[in-house]
Design a protein around this motif. Structure first.
Motif, PDB file in Angstrom:
ATOM      1  N   SER A   1       0.828  -1.211   0.000  1.00  0.00           N
ATOM      2  CA  SER A   1       0.000   0.000   0.000  1.00  0.00           C
ATOM      3  C   SER A   1       0.862   1.260   0.000  1.00  0.00           C
ATOM      4  O   SER A   1       0.587   2.223  -0.723  1.00  0.00           O
ATOM      5  CB  SER A   1      -0.925   0.002   1.219  1.00  0.00           C
ATOM      6  OG  SER A   1      -1.714   1.165   1.245  1.00  0.00           O
TER       7      SER A   1
ATOM      8  N   SER B   1       0.940   4.037  -3.126  1.00  0.00           N
ATOM      9  CA  SER B   1       0.680   5.455  -2.901  1.00  0.00           C
ATOM     10  C   SER B   1       1.787   6.320  -3.505  1.00  0.00           C
ATOM     11  O   SER B   1       1.515   7.293  -4.221  1.00  0.00           O
ATOM     12  CB  SER B   1       0.551   5.722  -1.401  1.00  0.00           C
ATOM     13  OG  SER B   1       0.416   7.107  -1.143  1.00  0.00           O
ATOM     14  N   ASP B   2       3.030   5.952  -3.227  1.00  0.00           N
ATOM     15  CA  ASP B   2       4.162   6.724  -3.742  1.00  0.00           C
ATOM     16  C   ASP B   2       4.298   6.591  -5.258  1.00  0.00           C
ATOM     17  O   ASP B   2       4.655   7.543  -5.949  1.00  0.00           O
ATOM     18  CB  ASP B   2       5.457   6.271  -3.062  1.00  0.00           C
ATOM     19  CG  ASP B   2       5.494   6.657  -1.589  1.00  0.00           C
ATOM     20  OD1 ASP B   2       4.851   7.653  -1.227  1.00  0.00           O
ATOM     21  OD2 ASP B   2       6.165   5.951  -0.805  1.00  0.00           O
TER      22      ASP B   2
ATOM     23  N   LEU C   1      -3.557  12.924  -1.535  1.00  0.00           N
ATOM     24  CA  LEU C   1      -3.870  11.513  -1.281  1.00  0.00           C
ATOM     25  C   LEU C   1      -2.625  10.755  -0.871  1.00  0.00           C
ATOM     26  O   LEU C   1      -2.662   9.904   0.033  1.00  0.00           O
ATOM     27  CB  LEU C   1      -4.482  10.890  -2.538  1.00  0.00           C
ATOM     28  CG  LEU C   1      -4.819   9.398  -2.470  1.00  0.00           C
ATOM     29  CD1 LEU C   1      -5.946   9.141  -1.481  1.00  0.00           C
ATOM     30  CD2 LEU C   1      -5.204   8.877  -3.857  1.00  0.00           C
ATOM     31  N   ASN C   2      -1.510  11.035  -1.506  1.00  0.00           N
ATOM     32  CA  ASN C   2      -0.239  10.409  -1.159  1.00  0.00           C
ATOM     33  C   ASN C   2       0.155  10.722   0.278  1.00  0.00           C
ATOM     34  O   ASN C   2       0.596   9.843   1.026  1.00  0.00           O
ATOM     35  CB  ASN C   2       0.847  10.866  -2.126  1.00  0.00           C
ATOM     36  CG  ASN C   2       2.225  10.405  -1.728  1.00  0.00           C
ATOM     37  OD1 ASN C   2       3.073  11.212  -1.337  1.00  0.00           O
ATOM     38  ND2 ASN C   2       2.493   9.121  -1.809  1.00  0.00           N
TER      39      ASN C   2
ATOM     40  N   SER D   1      -2.596   8.919   2.712  1.00  0.00           N
ATOM     41  CA  SER D   1      -2.518   7.455   2.693  1.00  0.00           C
ATOM     42  C   SER D   1      -1.203   6.960   3.283  1.00  0.00           C
ATOM     43  O   SER D   1      -1.179   5.951   4.012  1.00  0.00           O
ATOM     44  CB  SER D   1      -2.686   6.933   1.267  1.00  0.00           C
ATOM     45  OG  SER D   1      -1.706   7.472   0.396  1.00  0.00           O
ATOM     46  N   SER D   2      -0.107   7.666   3.020  1.00  0.00           N
ATOM     47  CA  SER D   2       1.195   7.263   3.565  1.00  0.00           C
ATOM     48  C   SER D   2       1.212   7.339   5.080  1.00  0.00           C
ATOM     49  O   SER D   2       1.616   6.392   5.768  1.00  0.00           O
ATOM     50  CB  SER D   2       2.308   8.136   2.981  1.00  0.00           C
ATOM     51  OG  SER D   2       2.445   7.937   1.600  1.00  0.00           O
TER      52      SER D   2
ATOM     53  N   TRP E   1      -7.481   4.231   2.535  1.00  0.00           N
ATOM     54  CA  TRP E   1      -7.493   4.915   1.239  1.00  0.00           C
ATOM     55  C   TRP E   1      -8.799   5.675   1.035  1.00  0.00           C
ATOM     56  O   TRP E   1      -8.802   6.765   0.454  1.00  0.00           O
ATOM     57  CB  TRP E   1      -7.293   3.902   0.115  1.00  0.00           C
ATOM     58  CG  TRP E   1      -5.854   3.556  -0.123  1.00  0.00           C
ATOM     59  CD1 TRP E   1      -5.088   2.718   0.629  1.00  0.00           C
ATOM     60  CD2 TRP E   1      -5.007   4.053  -1.152  1.00  0.00           C
ATOM     61  NE1 TRP E   1      -3.814   2.645   0.115  1.00  0.00           N
ATOM     62  CE2 TRP E   1      -3.734   3.454  -0.983  1.00  0.00           C
ATOM     63  CE3 TRP E   1      -5.197   4.922  -2.223  1.00  0.00           C
ATOM     64  CZ2 TRP E   1      -2.663   3.714  -1.824  1.00  0.00           C
ATOM     65  CZ3 TRP E   1      -4.135   5.181  -3.066  1.00  0.00           C
ATOM     66  CH2 TRP E   1      -2.877   4.587  -2.868  1.00  0.00           C
TER      67      TRP E   1
ATOM     68  N   SER F   1      -8.590   8.783   3.133  1.00  0.00           N
ATOM     69  CA  SER F   1      -7.608   9.663   2.496  1.00  0.00           C
ATOM     70  C   SER F   1      -8.215  10.379   1.287  1.00  0.00           C
ATOM     71  O   SER F   1      -7.968  11.571   1.072  1.00  0.00           O
ATOM     72  CB  SER F   1      -6.380   8.857   2.063  1.00  0.00           C
ATOM     73  OG  SER F   1      -5.760   8.237   3.158  1.00  0.00           O
ATOM     74  N   SER F   2      -9.010   9.651   0.518  1.00  0.00           N
ATOM     75  CA  SER F   2      -9.662  10.241  -0.657  1.00  0.00           C
ATOM     76  C   SER F   2     -10.646  11.324  -0.250  1.00  0.00           C
ATOM     77  O   SER F   2     -10.704  12.399  -0.866  1.00  0.00           O
ATOM     78  CB  SER F   2     -10.388   9.152  -1.462  1.00  0.00           C
ATOM     79  OG  SER F   2      -9.473   8.173  -1.916  1.00  0.00           O
TER      80      SER F   2
ATOM     81  N   SER G   1      -8.863  14.416   0.726  1.00  0.00           N
ATOM     82  CA  SER G   1      -8.146  15.043  -0.394  1.00  0.00           C
ATOM     83  C   SER G   1      -9.073  15.808  -1.333  1.00  0.00           C
ATOM     84  O   SER G   1      -8.601  16.590  -2.165  1.00  0.00           O
ATOM     85  CB  SER G   1      -7.392  13.974  -1.194  1.00  0.00           C
ATOM     86  OG  SER G   1      -6.486  13.270  -0.393  1.00  0.00           O
TER      87      SER G   1
ATOM     88  N   SER H   1       8.452  10.441  -1.464  1.00  0.00           N
ATOM     89  CA  SER H   1       7.817   9.404  -2.269  1.00  0.00           C
ATOM     90  C   SER H   1       8.804   8.412  -2.878  1.00  0.00           C
ATOM     91  O   SER H   1       8.390   7.378  -3.399  1.00  0.00           O
ATOM     92  CB  SER H   1       6.989  10.047  -3.390  1.00  0.00           C
ATOM     93  OG  SER H   1       7.812  10.807  -4.236  1.00  0.00           O
TER      94      SER H   1
END
Length: 335
Positions: free
Chosen positions: A94, A98-99, A134-135, A138-139, A177, A180-181, A184, A302
């Motif tokens: 995951s 993301s990265d 989002l990155n 999620s990270s 995720w 996170s979405s 974002s 990233s």
């Protein structure tokens, strides 16, 4: 003789017209405009990246793109296809996804920096902002999940052995995720482009700047930092009490990943808070430079994780001779 000269002149004009259709005369036009008496400040063509700071920014973004795509692609292949499915490989897959997605959008940003004009339309302007945010979310959420998972595994080993499954880990990742979405979306909503000759992709917060920055700082930094701090405090106390020092290397790897995230994103969060009062600093070149550097540092996060895995590989100098085997060795040791 006069007729001959006229024919030569006409032929020369035809040749120049053909050359005009082949070569880009943007720089020439800008030179002409700058020397005319017309005082209009509208540029006919955007100025391409020529300043040293701009060139350095482009170079670093290209490096981040190449290393990020290569490194995260390797982790995706190893954790997704080569290694046996486990809870830990689900976490690292995951993170890498993301990265990887973020790095895949960097060419749009690089083109924008070089040309200083956004040519990809409103949707991509919003999408690139959405992917970067989002990155970030999620990270950090995955790092929080891993920290909580480590804490539960050490504190309640029997329960963890019975309850930790790949299916449940995948469900938790999907939930992370999804959240996170949702977080974002505001960054995409308030992204806009100008309709001038030189098109700009910028943040048009419409009076909601403080709210957006507050949400990003709270859910993307402060709450995760507090959660991770509590988990690691519990971990350290438990490991010391049980004299489990020989099992601490996986936690060192996680500490490196978390430290890298906070080091890369902390300057960006600070500058974002300062940017709320940007109307007082519009002409502050130091602030503008800090904004560029902090954003670049945030992007650098990233591509770091795969190389941290390689650095922490067990006996990497003796047993693992390739980058891929080092990554696999570290993740396998985690499992």
């Amino acid at each position: 003789m006069l007729r001959l000269l006229c024919k030569i002149s006409a032929s020369y004009s035809v040749i120049m017209d053909e050359l005009d259709s082949i070569y880009d005369y943007g720089d020439v036009l800008e030179e002409i405009v700058s020397h005319t008496k017309n005082k209009s400040h509208v540029d006919l063509h955007p100025q391409h990246c020529r300043e040293a700071a701009c060139v350095i920014t482009v170079i670093f973004n290209v490096i981040i793109f190449l290393l990020g795509i290569t490194g995260n692609g390797a982790v995706i292949w190893i954790t997704g296809f080569k290694m046996k499915k486990s809870v830990n490989t689900t976490w690292y897959l995951s993170l890498a996804l993301s990265d990887f997605i973020f790095c895949a959008t960097l060419p749009f940003t690089i083109d924008y920096i070089v040309k200083k004009s956004w040519i990809f339309g409103l949707f991509m302007c919003k999408f690139t902002a959405f992917v970067m945010t989002l990155n970030m979310y999620s990270s950090i959420f995955i790092l929080v999940i891993i920290s909580v998972d480590r804490c539960i595994t050490v504190k309640f080993p029997v329960w963890a052995q019975n309850q930790r499954t790949v299916q449940k880990a995948s469900l938790v990742v999907v939930l992370a995720w999804f959240v996170s979405s949702l977080l974002s979306i505001p960054h995409a909503k308030f992204r806009d482009i100008t309709n001038a000759t030189t098109v700009k992709c910028y943040n048009n917060y419409e009076g909601h700047h403080k709210t957006v920055v507050f949400i990003r700082l709270t859910f993307g930094f402060l709450i995760p930092f507090l959660t991770i701090f509590i988990c690691y405090s519990i971990l350290i106390c438990t490991l010391r009490a049980n004299q489990m020092s020989k099992f601490t290397k996986p936690y060192k790897i996680m500490t490196l990943l978390i430290a890298a995230f906070f080091i890369c994103w902390l300057p960006f969060q600070i500058v974002s808070v300062l940017e709320v009062d940007r109307h007082e600093q519009e002409h502050d070149h130091v602030f503008h430079t800090a904004l560029q550097v902090s954003a670049l540092l945030a992007c650098a996060n990233s591509f770091l994780n795969p190389f941290l895995y390689a650095i922490m590989a067990k006996d990497s100098t003796k047993k693992c001779y390739s980058f891929l085997s080092k990554i696999e060795s570290t993740i396998d040791e985690e499992t």
